[in-house]
Design an enzyme around this catalytic site. Structure first.
Site, PDB file in Angstrom:
ATOM      1  N   TYR A 197     -59.207  -8.241  51.064  1.00  0.00           N
ATOM      2  CA  TYR A 197     -58.600  -7.204  51.915  1.00  0.00           C
ATOM      3  C   TYR A 197     -59.129  -5.815  51.576  1.00  0.00           C
ATOM      4  O   TYR A 197     -59.649  -5.092  52.436  1.00  0.00           O
ATOM      5  CB  TYR A 197     -57.069  -7.222  51.773  1.00  0.00           C
ATOM      6  CG  TYR A 197     -56.404  -5.949  52.286  1.00  0.00           C
ATOM      7  CD1 TYR A 197     -56.415  -5.633  53.633  1.00  0.00           C
ATOM      8  CD2 TYR A 197     -55.794  -5.049  51.400  1.00  0.00           C
ATOM      9  CE1 TYR A 197     -55.839  -4.458  54.106  1.00  0.00           C
ATOM     10  CE2 TYR A 197     -55.207  -3.884  51.867  1.00  0.00           C
ATOM     11  CZ  TYR A 197     -55.233  -3.586  53.212  1.00  0.00           C
ATOM     12  OH  TYR A 197     -54.678  -2.422  53.673  1.00  0.00           O
ATOM     13  N   THR A 246     -56.362   2.687  52.899  1.00  0.00           N
ATOM     14  CA  THR A 246     -55.450   2.368  51.799  1.00  0.00           C
ATOM     15  C   THR A 246     -55.969   2.875  50.461  1.00  0.00           C
ATOM     16  O   THR A 246     -57.179   3.004  50.276  1.00  0.00           O
ATOM     17  CB  THR A 246     -55.253   0.837  51.727  1.00  0.00           C
ATOM     18  OG1 THR A 246     -54.597   0.500  50.518  1.00  0.00           O
ATOM     19  CG2 THR A 246     -56.590   0.098  51.740  1.00  0.00           C
ATOM     20  N   ASP A 247     -55.050   3.101  49.540  1.00  0.00           N
ATOM     21  CA  ASP A 247     -55.456   3.487  48.177  1.00  0.00           C
ATOM     22  C   ASP A 247     -56.129   2.335  47.434  1.00  0.00           C
ATOM     23  O   ASP A 247     -56.759   2.544  46.389  1.00  0.00           O
ATOM     24  CB  ASP A 247     -54.253   4.004  47.371  1.00  0.00           C
ATOM     25  CG  ASP A 247     -53.099   3.010  47.242  1.00  0.00           C
ATOM     26  OD1 ASP A 247     -53.190   1.893  47.797  1.00  0.00           O
ATOM     27  OD2 ASP A 247     -52.106   3.358  46.572  1.00  0.00           O
ATOM     28  N   GLU A 248     -55.998   1.114  47.982  1.00  0.00           N
ATOM     29  CA  GLU A 248     -56.563  -0.048  47.283  1.00  0.00           C
ATOM     30  C   GLU A 248     -58.084  -0.015  47.228  1.00  0.00           C
ATOM     31  O   GLU A 248     -58.681  -0.764  46.455  1.00  0.00           O
ATOM     32  CB  GLU A 248     -56.099  -1.336  47.963  1.00  0.00           C
ATOM     33  CG  GLU A 248     -54.608  -1.521  47.886  1.00  0.00           C
ATOM     34  CD  GLU A 248     -54.170  -2.919  48.295  1.00  0.00           C
ATOM     35  OE1 GLU A 248     -54.993  -3.833  48.266  1.00  0.00           O
ATOM     36  OE2 GLU A 248     -52.991  -3.058  48.630  1.00  0.00           O
ATOM     37  N   LYS A 304     -61.460  -3.043  53.709  1.00  0.00           N
ATOM     38  CA  LYS A 304     -61.003  -1.682  54.029  1.00  0.00           C
ATOM     39  C   LYS A 304     -61.997  -0.659  53.467  1.00  0.00           C
ATOM     40  O   LYS A 304     -62.307   0.349  54.121  1.00  0.00           O
ATOM     41  CB  LYS A 304     -59.604  -1.417  53.461  1.00  0.00           C
ATOM     42  CG  LYS A 304     -58.483  -2.187  54.135  1.00  0.00           C
ATOM     43  CD  LYS A 304     -58.315  -1.880  55.629  1.00  0.00           C
ATOM     44  CE  LYS A 304     -57.800  -0.484  55.902  1.00  0.00           C
ATOM     45  NZ  LYS A 304     -57.503  -0.283  57.347  1.00  0.00           N
TER      46      LYS A 304
HETATM   47  P1  NAD Z   1     -49.625  -4.912  59.999  1.00  0.00           P
HETATM   48  O1  NAD Z   1     -50.280  -6.168  59.537  1.00  0.00           O
HETATM   49  O2  NAD Z   1     -48.146  -4.822  59.991  1.00  0.00           O
HETATM   50  O3  NAD Z   1     -50.080  -4.596  61.498  1.00  0.00           O
HETATM   51  C1  NAD Z   1     -51.398  -4.736  61.937  1.00  0.00           C
HETATM   52  C2  NAD Z   1     -51.419  -4.641  63.466  1.00  0.00           C
HETATM   53  O4  NAD Z   1     -52.807  -4.721  63.898  1.00  0.00           O
HETATM   54  C3  NAD Z   1     -50.677  -5.777  64.160  1.00  0.00           C
HETATM   55  O5  NAD Z   1     -49.917  -5.263  65.235  1.00  0.00           O
HETATM   56  C4  NAD Z   1     -51.793  -6.661  64.688  1.00  0.00           C
HETATM   57  O6  NAD Z   1     -51.445  -7.400  65.848  1.00  0.00           O
HETATM   58  C5  NAD Z   1     -52.896  -5.655  64.962  1.00  0.00           C
HETATM   59  N1  NAD Z   1     -54.245  -6.244  64.931  1.00  0.00           N
HETATM   60  C6  NAD Z   1     -54.766  -7.055  63.966  1.00  0.00           C
HETATM   61  N2  NAD Z   1     -56.028  -7.409  64.299  1.00  0.00           N
HETATM   62  C7  NAD Z   1     -56.320  -6.781  65.482  1.00  0.00           C
HETATM   63  C8  NAD Z   1     -57.471  -6.737  66.297  1.00  0.00           C
HETATM   64  N3  NAD Z   1     -58.579  -7.411  65.988  1.00  0.00           N
HETATM   65  N4  NAD Z   1     -57.434  -5.988  67.422  1.00  0.00           N
HETATM   66  C9  NAD Z   1     -56.304  -5.294  67.748  1.00  0.00           C
HETATM   67  N5  NAD Z   1     -55.179  -5.312  67.008  1.00  0.00           N
HETATM   68  C10 NAD Z   1     -55.191  -6.043  65.892  1.00  0.00           C
HETATM   69  O7  NAD Z   1     -50.304  -3.766  59.139  1.00  0.00           O
HETATM   70  P2  NAD Z   1     -49.653  -2.424  58.535  1.00  0.00           P
HETATM   71  O8  NAD Z   1     -49.042  -2.731  57.243  1.00  0.00           O
HETATM   72  O9  NAD Z   1     -48.885  -1.756  59.609  1.00  0.00           O
HETATM   73  O10 NAD Z   1     -50.982  -1.578  58.247  1.00  0.00           O
HETATM   74  C11 NAD Z   1     -51.542  -0.729  59.238  1.00  0.00           C
HETATM   75  C12 NAD Z   1     -52.753  -0.025  58.674  1.00  0.00           C
HETATM   76  O11 NAD Z   1     -52.371   0.767  57.563  1.00  0.00           O
HETATM   77  C13 NAD Z   1     -53.848  -0.962  58.162  1.00  0.00           C
HETATM   78  O12 NAD Z   1     -55.096  -0.409  58.508  1.00  0.00           O
HETATM   79  C14 NAD Z   1     -53.649  -0.986  56.669  1.00  0.00           C
HETATM   80  O13 NAD Z   1     -54.869  -1.239  56.006  1.00  0.00           O
HETATM   81  C15 NAD Z   1     -53.170   0.437  56.436  1.00  0.00           C
HETATM   82  N6  NAD Z   1     -52.323   0.649  55.239  1.00  0.00           N
HETATM   83  C16 NAD Z   1     -51.202  -0.131  55.039  1.00  0.00           C
HETATM   84  C17 NAD Z   1     -50.364   0.121  53.952  1.00  0.00           C
HETATM   85  C18 NAD Z   1     -49.096  -0.676  53.720  1.00  0.00           C
HETATM   86  O14 NAD Z   1     -48.400  -0.420  52.736  1.00  0.00           O
HETATM   87  N7  NAD Z   1     -48.739  -1.630  54.570  1.00  0.00           N
HETATM   88  C19 NAD Z   1     -50.692   1.158  53.066  1.00  0.00           C
HETATM   89  C20 NAD Z   1     -51.845   1.917  53.288  1.00  0.00           C
HETATM   90  C21 NAD Z   1     -52.636   1.659  54.394  1.00  0.00           C
HETATM   91  O1  TDX Z   2     -43.308 -12.050  46.935  1.00  0.00           O
HETATM   92  C1  TDX Z   2     -43.961 -11.172  46.379  1.00  0.00           C
HETATM   93  N1  TDX Z   2     -43.753 -10.925  45.050  1.00  0.00           N
HETATM   94  C2  TDX Z   2     -44.431  -9.974  44.349  1.00  0.00           C
HETATM   95  O2  TDX Z   2     -44.217  -9.803  43.154  1.00  0.00           O
HETATM   96  C3  TDX Z   2     -44.947 -10.374  47.085  1.00  0.00           C
HETATM   97  C4  TDX Z   2     -45.207 -10.616  48.537  1.00  0.00           C
HETATM   98  C5  TDX Z   2     -45.606  -9.386  46.375  1.00  0.00           C
HETATM   99  N2  TDX Z   2     -45.379  -9.193  45.047  1.00  0.00           N
HETATM  100  C6  TDX Z   2     -46.064  -8.087  44.356  1.00  0.00           C
HETATM  101  C7  TDX Z   2     -47.550  -7.966  44.579  1.00  0.00           C
HETATM  102  C8  TDX Z   2     -47.776  -6.470  44.503  1.00  0.00           C
HETATM  103  O3  TDX Z   2     -47.935  -6.072  43.148  1.00  0.00           O
HETATM  104  O4  TDX Z   2     -45.502  -6.886  44.893  1.00  0.00           O
HETATM  105  C9  TDX Z   2     -46.488  -5.859  45.036  1.00  0.00           C
HETATM  106  C10 TDX Z   2     -46.571  -5.443  46.486  1.00  0.00           C
HETATM  107  O5  TDX Z   2     -47.127  -6.524  47.223  1.00  0.00           O
HETATM  108  P1  TDX Z   2     -47.474  -6.430  48.791  1.00  0.00           P
HETATM  109  O6  TDX Z   2     -46.261  -6.053  49.554  1.00  0.00           O
HETATM  110  O7  TDX Z   2     -48.197  -7.672  49.175  1.00  0.00           O
HETATM  111  O8  TDX Z   2     -48.423  -5.144  48.833  1.00  0.00           O
HETATM  112  P2  TDX Z   2     -49.847  -4.790  48.160  1.00  0.00           P
HETATM  113  O9  TDX Z   2     -50.624  -6.015  47.852  1.00  0.00           O
HETATM  114  O10 TDX Z   2     -49.592  -3.804  47.080  1.00  0.00           O
HETATM  115  O11 TDX Z   2     -50.565  -4.077  49.427  1.00  0.00           O
HETATM  116  C11 TDX Z   2     -49.810  -3.203  50.310  1.00  0.00           C
HETATM  117  O12 TDX Z   2     -50.068  -1.859  50.030  1.00  0.00           O
HETATM  118  C12 TDX Z   2     -51.346  -1.373  50.317  1.00  0.00           C
HETATM  119  C13 TDX Z   2     -50.133  -3.495  51.771  1.00  0.00           C
HETATM  120  O13 TDX Z   2     -49.879  -4.869  52.055  1.00  0.00           O
HETATM  121  C14 TDX Z   2     -51.562  -3.143  52.098  1.00  0.00           C
HETATM  122  O14 TDX Z   2     -51.824  -3.306  53.482  1.00  0.00           O
HETATM  123  C15 TDX Z   2     -51.787  -1.699  51.723  1.00  0.00           C
HETATM  124  O15 TDX Z   2     -53.145  -1.392  51.901  1.00  0.00           O
END
Ligand code: NAD
Ligand code: TDX
Length: 336
Positions: free
Chosen positions: A152, A125-127, A156
């Site tokens: 988190y 992630t960019d975080e 990462k």
């Molecule tokens: P998500 O929470 O929707 O899915 C995570 C999945 O991993 C689930 O299916 C869960 O059951 C599985 N999991 C969790 N712990 C596990 C374990 N110990 N063993 C096996 N499986 C396990 O997450 P997401 O939003 O799809 O994110 C996927 C990846 O992308 C993560 O590595 C996250 O850091 C990265 N990422 C997410 C975002 C975003 O915007 N959501 C952005 C950049 C990077």
């Molecule tokens: O109810 C809400 N209201 C609100 O204002 C929630 C759930 C979030 N927010 C804000 C917090 C953040 O500034 O919205 C923005 C986005 O929030 P999230 O969806 O929780 O994402 P963020 O914390 O930015 O992280 C996401 O992007 C990077 C993913 O969850 C991570 O897994 C990824 O690494």
């Protein structure tokens, strides 16, 4: 450009989650010759229904389980590692599973790759770079120093550093991608965009944290999938690629887009308690990925992508409704 790597058989960890399942659909559609095995623990965030119809095999198990990995991994060409605890708010409520899955789990995958000479693409992630000021013209690049803020993002960042060390010290064949905020189908309703869409559909007011000015750099999850595929097959080993689609928007703008897109008044939301340590702004400079691998996003119209996402949640109430009450009760207990 590196020589093309042509995997015939891949393991996708976390393939029943949001981004992992979209990647499994992408591979099934664009590269049907590749055999996909999903390794997923099926936590609250994993749903086997997400990969129905893709032909992927599902192995239910934990990436921290070294003996399972020893049985499963030999014979596969690559691991594409999405599995993680992924939600910042949960990491503030209880960091423990984040350390276990994100750090220990990535360590176990690196070790099994080292034992059997298997390639790994690590999805991050960019975080890990922390945040930028709203008025800073800079964006994150591959050279930006690590500066994570939350439990988190610090786990990462730790996992990224393990991957880099296993490449340099042991020569494990790895690549890393750090992507910005994804949106699209199958995203858990704890996350910002689907939480607000399903709040409207559920008949409660959407919730905005803090002053609503925090900026996120949105990318459609299908564009993330194509980037991961490009890096896996054509990226240089040991390299990091930043993935983003020039989608910077502040939260209040996205909130109003959602409300407008669902025929609600633009002010029909509640202001709620801010997230502790809330990162102000993320912004990705994707130049390396674009220049070196010729990648480009296809979903460049955010309004259109958002409208399709709203429609997906309208059409798939059976998918999200079972989790809605508990998700909102948890937020309410946190004042959010
Ligand atoms: P998500 O929470 O929707 O899915 C995570 C999945 O991993 C689930 O299916 C869960 O059951 C599985 N999991 C969790 N712990 C596990 C374990 N110990 N063993 C096996 N499986 C396990 O997450 P997401 O939003 O799809 O994110 C996927 C990846 O992308 C993560 O590595 C996250 O850091 C990265 N990422 C997410 C975002 C975003 O915007 N959501 C952005 C950049 C990077
Ligand atoms: O109810 C809400 N209201 C609100 O204002 C929630 C759930 C979030 N927010 C804000 C917090 C953040 O500034 O919205 C923005 C986005 O929030 P999230 O969806 O929780 O994402 P963020 O914390 O930015 O992280 C996401 O992007 C990077 C993913 O969850 C991570 O897994 C990824 O690494």
């Amino acid at each position: 450009m590196a020589k093309t790597f042509e995997p015939k058989s891949i393991i996708v960890t976390g393939g029943c989650g949001f981004i992992g399942s979209n990647f499994v659909h992408f591979v099934a559609r664009e590269h049907p010759e590749v055999k996909v095995t999903v390794l997923d623990k099926l936590t609250y965030a994993g749903n086997p229904a997400n990969i129905e119809g893709t032909g992927a095999e599902l192995v239910v198990g934990d990436i921290c389980d070294a003996s399972l990995l020893d049985k499963l991994v030999p014979g596969h060409d690559a691991i594409v590692h999405f599995a993680a605890e992924s939600h910042n708010d949960n990491s503030i409520a209880d960091p423990s599973p984040f350390v276990q899955t994100n750090v220990r789990g990535t360590y176990e995958l690196l070790e099994v790759c080292r034992r059997y000479g298997v390639r790994m693409h690590h999805v991050s992630t960019d975080e890990v770079y922390g945040d930028l000021a709203l008025d800073d013209p800079a964006r994150f690049t591959e050279e930006t120093p690590y500066h994570p803020s939350s439990p988190y993002s610090s786990t990462k960042a730790s996992s990224d550093l393990l991957v880099r060390a296993w490449y340099r010290t042991f020569g494990v064949p790895v690549t890393i991608s750090n992507c910005s905020n994804n949106y699209g189908p199958y995203q858990h309703i704890e996350k910002f965009i689907p939480r607000q869409i399903t709040n409207v559909l559920w008949g409660i007011r959407p919730k905005l944290y803090g002053d609503g000015k925090n900026v996120r750099d949105w990318i459609h999850t299908e564009d993330h999938s194509s980037a991961v595929w490009a890096i896996l097959t054509r990226g240089r080993l040991g390299e990091t690629y930043l993935v983003g689609a020039d989608g910077e928007r502040d939260n209040i703008t996205v909130m109003r887009d959602i409300l407008r897109g669902m025929n609600q008044p633009e002010d029909a939301f509640d202001w709620v308690r801010d997230r502790p340590g809330h990162d102000r702004r993320y912004a990705i400079d994707p130049t390396k990925l674009r220049r070196e691998l010729g990648w480009a996003p296809r979903h460049t119209d955010f309004a259109e992508g958002l409208a399709q996402t709203i429609q997906w949640y309208r059409d798939n109430e059976d998918w999200w409704k079972p989790a809605k009450r508990a998700t909102e009760e948890k937020y309410a207990a946190q004042g959010q």
